[in-house]
Design a protein around this motif. Structure first.
Motif, PDB file in Angstrom:
ATOM      1  N   ILE A 147      -6.436   6.076   4.744  1.00  0.00           N
ATOM      2  CA  ILE A 147      -6.163   4.795   3.993  1.00  0.00           C
ATOM      3  C   ILE A 147      -7.792   3.840   4.088  1.00  0.00           C
ATOM      4  O   ILE A 147      -8.248   4.521   4.670  1.00  0.00           O
ATOM      5  CB  ILE A 147      -5.213   3.557   4.736  1.00  0.00           C
ATOM      6  N   MET A 167       0.999  -1.087   0.014  1.00  0.00           N
ATOM      7  CA  MET A 167       0.056  -0.254  -0.051  1.00  0.00           C
ATOM      8  C   MET A 167       1.132   0.971  -0.101  1.00  0.00           C
ATOM      9  O   MET A 167       0.872   2.136  -0.575  1.00  0.00           O
ATOM     10  CB  MET A 167      -1.147   0.205   1.274  1.00  0.00           C
ATOM     11  N   LEU A 173      -1.491   6.008  10.734  1.00  0.00           N
ATOM     12  CA  LEU A 173      -2.207   5.639   9.271  1.00  0.00           C
ATOM     13  C   LEU A 173      -3.430   6.001   9.881  1.00  0.00           C
ATOM     14  O   LEU A 173      -3.556   6.427  11.938  1.00  0.00           O
ATOM     15  CB  LEU A 173      -1.994   4.450   9.078  1.00  0.00           C
TER      16      LEU A 173
END
Ligand code: IMP
Ligand code: MG
Length: 182
Positions: free
Chosen positions: A150, A12, A131
């Motif tokens: 995300i 990712m 994140l």
């Protein structure tokens, strides 16, 4: 190109992408703390890789400390319980506190942690997270600084684990479903 672990479906965030973003955020934090000496708190264990890269890119004088907590409330159920497994060695009263987190999911951990630390009368508390999965939030908790927002996928690497594995991967990758559905 990074070699992909057999249990990872896709990368990712590459280590290069992470590096660039961590430097940007470190600069913003230098600006925020100009003229002050914050205590930067690593929330063990998931934040340890992000934390060590972040502080090495910050130029402001700072001190560090470590804390380990676990938040009860599994799956869809959230509770207000937070257990301290390892507490700070620093007296944070009157200090500027920067909490470094790996990922904010339901928000329960940080919501409770912030409340707990505020009771110790620091002069400020800010949160920086590597994140953020805002879709998963169960309680109001907005980090002050976020490296990456995300989608709702289970990720590992760069400190993040599944069953204590994969923390040493240099990138953030989506774990194959077959790994945790068996
Ligand atoms: P929260 O209290 O639900 O916000 O929990 C955050 C914690 O859950 C993080 O510190 C991680 O330990 C864990 N977590 C949530 N999502 C993931 C993920 O995708 N990969 C690895 N750990 C995760
Ligand atoms: Mg974890």
């Amino acid at each position: 190109m990074e070699t992909i672990h057999k249990d990872v479906a896709r990368i990712m965030l590459t280590s290069e992408e992470i590096d660039v973003r961590v430097r940007e955020i470190a600069k913003q934090l230098d600006k925020l703390y100009e003229g002050r000496t914050p205590v930067v708190i690593c929330i063990l264990k998931g934040s340890v890789v992000f934390f060590s890269d972040l502080i090495r890119n910050m130029e402001t004088p700072l001190t560090i400390d470590f804390m380990a907590v676990s938040s009860y409330g599994s799956g869809t159920k959230s509770t207000g319980e937070l257990t301290i497994k390892k507490d700070l060695a620093t007296d944070i009263q009157g200090r500027d506190v920067l909490i470094v987190e790996d990922i904010i999911d339901s928000g329960n951990t940080l919501y409770n942690l912030k409340k707990l630390l505020n009771a110790r009368l620091p002069s400020s508390v800010n949160i920086v997270t590597l994140l953020d999965k805002p879709e998963r939030r169960e309680v109001p908790m907005e980090p002050d600084y976020t490296c990456f927002v995300i989608e709702d996928e289970f990720v590992v690497g760069y400190g993040l684990d599944y069953a204590e594995q994969y923390r040493n991967l240099p990138y953030v990758g989506v774990l194959k479903r077959s790994v945790y559905e068996n």
